[in-house]
Design an enzyme around this catalytic site. Structure first.
Site, PDB file in Angstrom:
ATOM      1  CG  ASP B  51      43.919  34.630  46.018  1.00  0.00           C
ATOM      2  OD1 ASP B  51      43.945  35.368  45.011  1.00  0.00           O
ATOM      3  OD2 ASP B  51      42.877  34.364  46.634  1.00  0.00           O
ATOM      4  NE  ARG B  52      43.718  30.431  42.123  1.00  0.00           N
ATOM      5  CZ  ARG B  52      43.361  29.824  43.234  1.00  0.00           C
ATOM      6  NH1 ARG B  52      44.260  29.405  44.105  1.00  0.00           N
ATOM      7  NH2 ARG B  52      42.084  29.647  43.531  1.00  0.00           N
ATOM      8  CB  CYS B  86      41.022  28.191  38.261  1.00  0.00           C
ATOM      9  SG  CYS B  86      41.386  29.855  38.898  1.00  0.00           S
ATOM     10  CG  ASN B  87      37.719  31.264  33.554  1.00  0.00           C
ATOM     11  OD1 ASN B  87      37.744  31.272  32.339  1.00  0.00           O
ATOM     12  ND2 ASN B  87      36.766  30.631  34.233  1.00  0.00           N
ATOM     13  CB  ALA B  89      44.834  29.500  37.695  1.00  0.00           C
ATOM     14  CE  LYS B 169      38.042  31.312  44.710  1.00  0.00           C
ATOM     15  NZ  LYS B 169      38.551  30.074  44.110  1.00  0.00           N
ATOM     16  CB  CYS B 200      34.901  33.533  37.501  1.00  0.00           C
ATOM     17  SG  CYS B 200      35.173  33.052  39.222  1.00  0.00           S
TER      18      CYS B 200
END
Lengths: 246, 246
Positions: B51-52, B86-87, B89, B169, B200
């Site tokens: 998980d980022r 994915c922003n 990340a 998600k 996002c």
């Protein structure tokens, strides 16, 4: 559980919309509420692979070298088994299997096994498939091994199928295309089909069980994309091996 | 034309639904009527990346090794440039760029440039983004370089955003989640935002310009997924280089 999971390698782009449909259905079929519970998939969407149907008909170059290269790329990237989202391209399955050491799970074999597992009494199956798949005898041979007769679009109706398929590939999934596909389904029912197999990954983009039922066709539909999705998820989760006995 | 095309490598699975959304939009945005006219994409959908947001907050392991490995796999498979759907990340972009020699196209940089290119007069931007992206200051820093102020959800509303994001998600894109995201958008408008950036990739799964307009918010929306789609198609078709001047 996690350790038994397998990385899925997807030979895709044949066409891209069918690969998208497959990907969406794999996500929907995976029991997951967190990102981390989904399967690891590597999708190679290479639309540059030469036309499979032209190749089988001798009108164009073989896609075998490109398919073999794609399989090697996926194996190199870490795929534990391979699937290909295109029935007709399975005419070149040998070239793929010779190129890699990981198992290749055939959409044709899985669809035939799923059809017979759910309806062992069936003796005649109608297959809506592209010229390449028909000419290569993919479904005819696989069903014949179980003494099941296959009926397919004949003569001009094969050309009609190809026109519909290329229209879907071009993004047309409207009523006219759907009506055309329904007419072919009805012809197969009249020819004795007890089950209809969507043996081309573009077919489910316009035809579903709901559509057949609404038209009163009374024919169960086995969707090769759905079968491959179910097999992919089961193998990816480690619930069954890539190859089944029998 | 074809020779100038570039193979797109997609770092995906962060999460899988956002990757699917991106893939669908790339296909729709590519001018193609035949399979062979689509772009060659390789999508690595690896949901196992840690998980980022937890990593940026110091609550969990860094995803940098997995992201670097994914980038290397994509480069090894033939990708000519990389994008990541994915922003948050992008807080680990350095690790990706150190791992490969092909260019990495940042969704943050592309979104900031697209926002300012279309609205050069803007002085205050509202960004709906995950905790990890906010804590890493990805959008704040990039807009600050252009003297543009960024307003973001603060305090408890950051937790609310994360709850909404994890609900999306998990597959929930229903009215309650949409209403929650709309409330956050309204707060940013009230805080002075002249433009709203969906920073996002889960946000566009519930929020669109149509939704904002229907609510009478009167705020233009810049969707980071749409921006990355447009950039990916342009670079993939060879219409522009991976990195722009300025």
């Amino acid at each position: 559980m996690t350790s038994a999971r397998r990385v899925v390698g997807v030979l895709g782009g044949l066409g891209p919309a069918a690969t998208l449909d497959f990907f969406a259905k794999v996500l929907a079929a995976t029991p997951a509420v967190r990102d981390q519970e989904h399967l690891h998939l590597i999708l190679d969407v290479d639309p540059g692979v030469p036309d499979r149907n032209d190749a089988v008909a001798g009108r164009g170059p073989s896609p075998a070298p490109e398919l073999a290269a794609m399989a090697r790329r996926l194996e190199g990237a870490g795929a534990d088994f391979l699937v290909m989202v295109c029935n007709a391209a399975h005419a070149f399955q040998d070239a793929i299997e010779e190129a890699v050491t990981v198992p290749f799970v055939s959409i044709v074999d899985e669809t035939v096994q799923a059809t017979l597992a759910s309806r062992p009494e069936v003796r005649c199956v109608g297959v809506l498939a592209a010229e390449g798949a028909l000419d290569a005898g993919l479904y005819q041979r696989a069903f014949a091994a179980h003494d099941v007769v296959v009926v397919v679009p004949e003569g001009e109706d094969r050309d009609v199928f190809m026109e519909l398929m290329y229209a879907i590939k071009a993004g047309d999934t409207g009523d006219t295309v759907r009506a055309g596909m329904l007419r072919l389904a009805r012809l197969l029912a009249e020819a004795g089909a007890q089950v209809l197999v969507a043996g081309c990954t573009e077919v489910p983009l316009v035809l579903s069980q709901e559509v057949l039922d609404a038209e009163g066709l009374g024919l169960p539909l086995v969707n090769s994309t759905d079968v491959l999705v179910a097999s992919t998820v089961a193998i990816g989760l480690g619930e069954r091996p890539a190859h089944r006995a029998g």
